[in-house]
Design a protein around this motif. Structure first.
Motif, PDB file in Angstrom:
ATOM      1  N   GLY A 215       0.787  -1.231   0.000  1.00 41.30           N
ATOM      2  CA  GLY A 215       0.000   0.000   0.000  1.00 41.30           C
ATOM      3  C   GLY A 215       0.816   1.275   0.000  1.00 41.30           C
ATOM      4  N   ASN A 216       2.059   1.196   0.520  1.00 40.84           N
ATOM      5  CA  ASN A 216       2.829   2.419   0.723  1.00 40.84           C
ATOM      6  C   ASN A 216       4.182   2.452   0.015  1.00 40.84           C
ATOM      7  N   ARG A 217       4.778   1.283  -0.215  1.00 38.10           N
ATOM      8  CA  ARG A 217       6.077   1.212  -0.876  1.00 38.10           C
ATOM      9  C   ARG A 217       6.068   0.082  -1.904  1.00 38.10           C
ATOM     10  N   PRO A 218       5.158   0.142  -2.875  1.00 40.30           N
ATOM     11  CA  PRO A 218       4.988  -0.995  -3.793  1.00 40.30           C
ATOM     12  C   PRO A 218       6.240  -1.335  -4.581  1.00 40.30           C
ATOM     13  N   GLU A 219       7.130  -0.376  -4.767  1.00 42.23           N
ATOM     14  CA  GLU A 219       8.365  -0.658  -5.503  1.00 42.23           C
ATOM     15  C   GLU A 219       9.268  -1.628  -4.745  1.00 42.23           C
ATOM     16  N   ALA A 220       9.046  -1.795  -3.436  1.00 40.68           N
ATOM     17  CA  ALA A 220       9.861  -2.706  -2.626  1.00 40.68           C
ATOM     18  C   ALA A 220       9.204  -4.067  -2.440  1.00 40.68           C
ATOM     19  N   LEU A 221       7.996  -4.245  -2.941  1.00 39.88           N
ATOM     20  CA  LEU A 221       7.234  -5.456  -2.647  1.00 39.88           C
ATOM     21  C   LEU A 221       7.889  -6.712  -3.205  1.00 39.88           C
ATOM     22  N   ASP A 222       8.286  -6.694  -4.467  1.00 44.80           N
ATOM     23  CA  ASP A 222       8.847  -7.898  -5.078  1.00 44.80           C
ATOM     24  C   ASP A 222      10.077  -8.371  -4.314  1.00 44.80           C
ATOM     25  N   GLU A 223      10.953  -7.443  -3.948  1.00 45.35           N
ATOM     26  CA  GLU A 223      12.171  -7.808  -3.235  1.00 45.35           C
ATOM     27  C   GLU A 223      11.836  -8.367  -1.854  1.00 45.35           C
ATOM     28  N   TYR A 224      10.909  -7.725  -1.163  1.00 43.39           N
ATOM     29  CA  TYR A 224      10.510  -8.213   0.162  1.00 43.39           C
ATOM     30  C   TYR A 224       9.982  -9.638   0.086  1.00 43.39           C
ATOM     31  N   LEU A 225       9.120  -9.882  -0.865  1.00 36.93           N
ATOM     32  CA  LEU A 225       8.531 -11.210  -0.991  1.00 36.93           C
ATOM     33  C   LEU A 225       9.564 -12.250  -1.406  1.00 36.93           C
ATOM     34  N   SER A 226      10.342 -11.945  -2.421  1.00 36.24           N
ATOM     35  CA  SER A 226      11.236 -12.962  -2.988  1.00 36.24           C
ATOM     36  C   SER A 226      12.446 -13.241  -2.112  1.00 36.24           C
ATOM     37  N   LEU A 227      12.867 -12.265  -1.309  1.00 36.72           N
ATOM     38  CA  LEU A 227      14.057 -12.452  -0.481  1.00 36.72           C
ATOM     39  C   LEU A 227      13.752 -12.811   0.968  1.00 36.72           C
ATOM     40  N   HIS A 228      12.566 -12.435   1.451  1.00 36.00           N
ATOM     41  CA  HIS A 228      12.346 -12.543   2.895  1.00 36.00           C
ATOM     42  C   HIS A 228      11.110 -13.335   3.316  1.00 36.00           C
ATOM     43  N   LEU A 229      10.046 -13.323   2.561  1.00 36.96           N
ATOM     44  CA  LEU A 229       8.827 -14.013   3.012  1.00 36.96           C
ATOM     45  C   LEU A 229       8.590 -15.324   2.280  1.00 36.96           C
ATOM     46  N   LEU A 230       8.600 -15.284   0.964  1.00 43.52           N
ATOM     47  CA  LEU A 230       8.270 -16.489   0.200  1.00 43.52           C
ATOM     48  C   LEU A 230       9.342 -17.563   0.306  1.00 43.52           C
ATOM     49  N   THR A 231      10.518 -17.203   0.775  1.00 43.91           N
ATOM     50  CA  THR A 231      11.596 -18.185   0.912  1.00 43.91           C
ATOM     51  C   THR A 231      11.251 -19.294   1.901  1.00 43.91           C
ATOM     52  N   TRP A 232      10.401 -18.999   2.876  1.00 46.20           N
ATOM     53  CA  TRP A 232      10.123 -19.986   3.928  1.00 46.20           C
ATOM     54  C   TRP A 232       8.641 -20.182   4.225  1.00 46.20           C
ATOM     55  N   SER A 233       7.795 -19.296   3.713  1.00 48.51           N
ATOM     56  CA  SER A 233       6.392 -19.298   4.138  1.00 48.51           C
ATOM     57  C   SER A 233       5.674 -20.601   3.808  1.00 48.51           C
ATOM     58  N   SER A 234       5.833 -21.129   2.613  1.00 50.80           N
ATOM     59  CA  SER A 234       5.107 -22.357   2.258  1.00 50.80           C
ATOM     60  C   SER A 234       5.580 -23.538   3.099  1.00 50.80           C
ATOM     61  N   HIS A 235       6.880 -23.599   3.351  1.00 49.96           N
ATOM     62  CA  HIS A 235       7.418 -24.682   4.179  1.00 49.96           C
ATOM     63  C   HIS A 235       6.790 -24.641   5.571  1.00 49.96           C
ATOM     64  N   PHE A 236       6.782 -23.469   6.171  1.00 49.00           N
ATOM     65  CA  PHE A 236       6.199 -23.320   7.503  1.00 49.00           C
ATOM     66  C   PHE A 236       4.691 -23.585   7.504  1.00 49.00           C
ATOM     67  N   LEU A 237       3.977 -22.977   6.574  1.00 49.40           N
ATOM     68  CA  LEU A 237       2.518 -23.083   6.576  1.00 49.40           C
ATOM     69  C   LEU A 237       2.058 -24.510   6.313  1.00 49.40           C
ATOM     70  N   ASP A 238       2.805 -25.252   5.529  1.00 56.25           N
ATOM     71  CA  ASP A 238       2.496 -26.663   5.329  1.00 56.25           C
ATOM     72  C   ASP A 238       2.663 -27.434   6.643  1.00 56.25           C
ATOM     73  N   GLN A 239       3.712 -27.135   7.378  1.00 51.89           N
ATOM     74  CA  GLN A 239       3.904 -27.771   8.682  1.00 51.89           C
ATOM     75  C   GLN A 239       2.813 -27.359   9.662  1.00 51.89           C
ATOM     76  N   LEU A 240       2.442 -26.088   9.653  1.00 49.49           N
ATOM     77  CA  LEU A 240       1.396 -25.617  10.559  1.00 49.49           C
ATOM     78  C   LEU A 240       0.065 -26.298  10.274  1.00 49.49           C
ATOM     79  N   ALA A 241      -0.288 -26.413   9.003  1.00 46.09           N
ATOM     80  CA  ALA A 241      -1.544 -27.074   8.638  1.00 46.09           C
ATOM     81  C   ALA A 241      -1.566 -28.507   9.142  1.00 46.09           C
ATOM     82  N   GLY A 242      -0.431 -29.188   9.050  1.00 49.34           N
ATOM     83  CA  GLY A 242      -0.359 -30.566   9.516  1.00 49.34           C
ATOM     84  C   GLY A 242      -0.380 -30.690  11.024  1.00 49.34           C
ATOM     85  N   ALA A 243       0.116 -29.659  11.720  1.00 50.20           N
ATOM     86  CA  ALA A 243       0.194 -29.701  13.183  1.00 50.20           C
ATOM     87  C   ALA A 243      -1.105 -29.274  13.846  1.00 50.20           C
ATOM     88  N   ALA A 244      -1.943 -28.529  13.140  1.00 51.08           N
ATOM     89  CA  ALA A 244      -3.152 -27.972  13.747  1.00 51.08           C
ATOM     90  C   ALA A 244      -4.158 -29.059  14.087  1.00 51.08           C
TER      91      ALA A 244
END
Length: 214
Positions: free
Chosen positions: A151-180
């Motif tokens: 919403g505020n710094r869209p030019e930084a979004l791709d870098e934030y996602l590709s370097l910091h969030l998407l690197t681990w999110s699916s791995h974690f969320l898959d484990q969380l779904a299985g643990a719930a």
């Protein structure tokens, strides 16, 4: 910026603002009571048809799980204790919500990926939005930050996602779904995973995945 890009950014904001607080807030004592109430009263099919980045059938399944988990209200003991089991402790968490637990060789909180995210935020002039105690790479904080950046710094979004969030999110969320053990948190994990993977596909982001140690 063209209309399609605007729509994508609006969808990213919606996903982050909607899901992030559900990872951060105790259903009984937290600040997301209105969000839990809205989900308890949700028209699942209508909401699924409007949910961005996820096909209707998958969104309906995940939202349906979340509504099912709220059938007895947000203050139901099973829901509250499941949140505390998954995210608070004191017992060891089956799927800790911090990225460095999975990407750091020592499986520690405040590991290298936390420090890299903190440094990136400093370089970008981005301050923490909520919670000054939890490590920056908590999934809830990162979803809220994703929404703010879109919403505020869209030019930084791709870098934030590709370097910091998407690197681990699916791995974690898959484990969380299985643990719930409670459908709300299974649905939340699956919907967050599908949404983030949909955002990655929509933005055509190339992500280099690290080695996972957990």
């Amino acid at each position: 910026m063209d209309d399609n890009k605007d729509a994508v950014l609006e969808g990213v904001v919606f996903v982050g603002e909607t899901l992030g607080p559900l990872f951060l807030n105790d259903p009984k004592t937290g600040d997301a009571g209105a969000a839990f109430q809205a989900l308890a009263e949700l028209d699942v099919d209508a909401a699924a048809a409007e949910w961005p980045f996820v096909d209707d059938e998958e969104a309906a399944r995940d939202l349906g799980l979340m509504k099912e988990g709220l059938a007895k209200g947000a203050e139901d003991d099973d829901l509250v204790w499941e949140y505390r089991r998954l995210f608070i402790g004191p017992a060891p968490k089956p799927a800790p919500p911090w990225g460095s637990v999975y990407t750091d060789r020592e499986c520690v909180v405040f590991g290298q990926t936390t420090l890299e995210l903190r440094a990136w935020m400093r370089e970008q002039g981005i301050e923490r939005l909520v919670d000054d105690k939890t490590p920056e790479d908590h999934i809830g904080l990162m979803l809220v930050l994703m929404a703010w950046i879109a919403g505020n710094r869209p030019e930084a979004l791709d870098e934030y996602l590709s370097l910091h969030l998407l690197t681990w999110s699916s791995h974690f969320l898959d484990q969380l779904a299985g643990a719930a053990d409670q459908p709300f948190y299974e649905g939340l994990a699956r919907l967050a995973q599908a949404s983030l993977e949909g955002i990655q596909a929509q933005l055509a982001l190339d992500v280099t995945y690290p080695r996972f140690y957990r």
